[in-house]
Enzyme design. Structure first.
Site, PDB file in Angstrom:
ATOM      1  N   LYS A  83      45.941  51.943  39.991  1.00 28.22           N
ATOM      2  CA  LYS A  83      45.627  50.573  39.584  1.00 28.22           C
ATOM      3  C   LYS A  83      46.525  50.178  38.408  1.00 28.22           C
ATOM      4  O   LYS A  83      46.669  50.946  37.454  1.00 28.22           O
ATOM      5  CB  LYS A  83      44.165  50.472  39.145  1.00 28.22           C
ATOM      6  CG  LYS A  83      43.278  49.698  40.089  1.00 28.22           C
ATOM      7  CD  LYS A  83      41.889  49.534  39.488  1.00 28.22           C
ATOM      8  CE  LYS A  83      41.054  48.574  40.298  1.00 28.22           C
ATOM      9  NZ  LYS A  83      39.702  48.407  39.730  1.00 28.22           N
TER      10      LYS A  83
HETATM   11  O1  G3P Z   1      36.536  47.122  39.236  1.00 25.94           O
HETATM   12  C1  G3P Z   1      37.172  45.885  39.254  1.00 25.94           C
HETATM   13  C2  G3P Z   1      36.177  44.758  39.314  1.00 25.94           C
HETATM   14  O2  G3P Z   1      35.431  44.859  40.496  1.00 25.94           O
HETATM   15  C3  G3P Z   1      35.248  44.736  38.118  1.00 25.94           C
HETATM   16  O3  G3P Z   1      34.497  43.602  38.217  1.00 25.94           O
HETATM   17  O4  G3P Z   1      33.775  41.702  36.789  1.00 25.94           O
HETATM   18  O5  G3P Z   1      32.091  43.359  37.603  1.00 25.94           O
HETATM   19  O6  G3P Z   1      33.734  44.035  35.832  1.00 25.94           O
HETATM   20  P1  G3P Z   1      33.475  43.165  37.050  1.00 25.94           P
END
Ligand code: G3P
Length: 215
Positions: A83
């Site tokens: 990533k």
């Molecule tokens: O892992 C990447 C993304 O899915 C994280 O999303 O906004 O829940 O931190 P969030």
């Protein structure tokens, strides 16, 4: 549409993967930090459980350091996807790692132009964050639709749209409706996908009626 689970929690990964509908895993530094365990130990355990793409995030800032980190991560297991941040250095690292046949997932994407740059850098996946756009009053799914449309316009772009920051079952439905390649879904939302009150009540009714069937 492929389902990845968005967590570094080994128990959640093991349970979700055992169902047979999860195709991969995405992690990020925040999810790894929540485990309280060393990065390599968490990745090792995930690689033992899941035979599919496992996204592990490089945390350097400069391209040269991101490239070195990416090579180290890829060396851990053949399923590791590196990533990288959506920055000029991240794109440079993406191009270099792609040239070395290392799979990449360019993350923290919040615009169609960013996604197009990631695709031009050869990213295996690009991760537009739907929930975080919704959180500030935008319509995150519009970005997903733009990415899918743009990528479909150019067959030489092979990057997969990996819908990230999924907050609810509606995000999953809408991602599939617009033709996203992957959705990475928190365990809680995976559990919500399964449940429906009419299914529950229907099962109860069938089981109740079944007791009336003569032996
Ligand atoms: O892992 C990447 C993304 O899915 C994280 O999303 O906004 O829940 O931190 P969030």
């Amino acid at each position: 549409m492929k389902f990845f689970i968005d967590t570094a929690d080994i128990d959640e990964i093991r349970e979700a993967y055992s169902v047979g509908v999860v195709d991969g895993v995405t992690t990020n530094p925040s999810l790894i930090a929540q485990t309280g365990r060393p990065f390599d130990a968490v990745l090792h355990d995930i690689c033992e459980i899941v035979d599919g793409p496992i996204s592990a995030e490089a945390v350097s800032e400069r391209a040269a350091d991101l490239i070195a980190e990416g090579r180290d991560l890829e060396a851990i297991h053949r399923n590791i996807v590196v990533k990288l941040p959506l920055t000029l250095d991240g794109l440079k690292a993406c191009k270099a790692l792609t040239n070395d046949d290392i799979k990449t997932n360019v993350t923290l994407c919040f615009s169609a132009n960013q996604a197009l740059l990631a695709a031009k850098a050869g990213a295996t996946y690009v991760s537009p964050f739907v929930g975080r756009l919704d959180d500030i009053g935008h319509i995150g799914m519009e970005l997903i639709s733009q990415c899918v449309t743009i990528f479909a316009n150019y067959p030489d772009l092979h990057t997969q749209v990996l819908v990230a920051s999924v907050r609810n079952p509606t995000h999953v439905t809408e991602a599939a409706m617009v033709g996203a390649h992957v959705a990475t879904i928190p365990f809680k939302v995976i559990q919500q996908l399964v449940r429906h009150p009419l299914t529950d009540s229907g099962i109860q009714k069938f089981l109740s009626d079944w007791t009336k069937v003569p032996a």
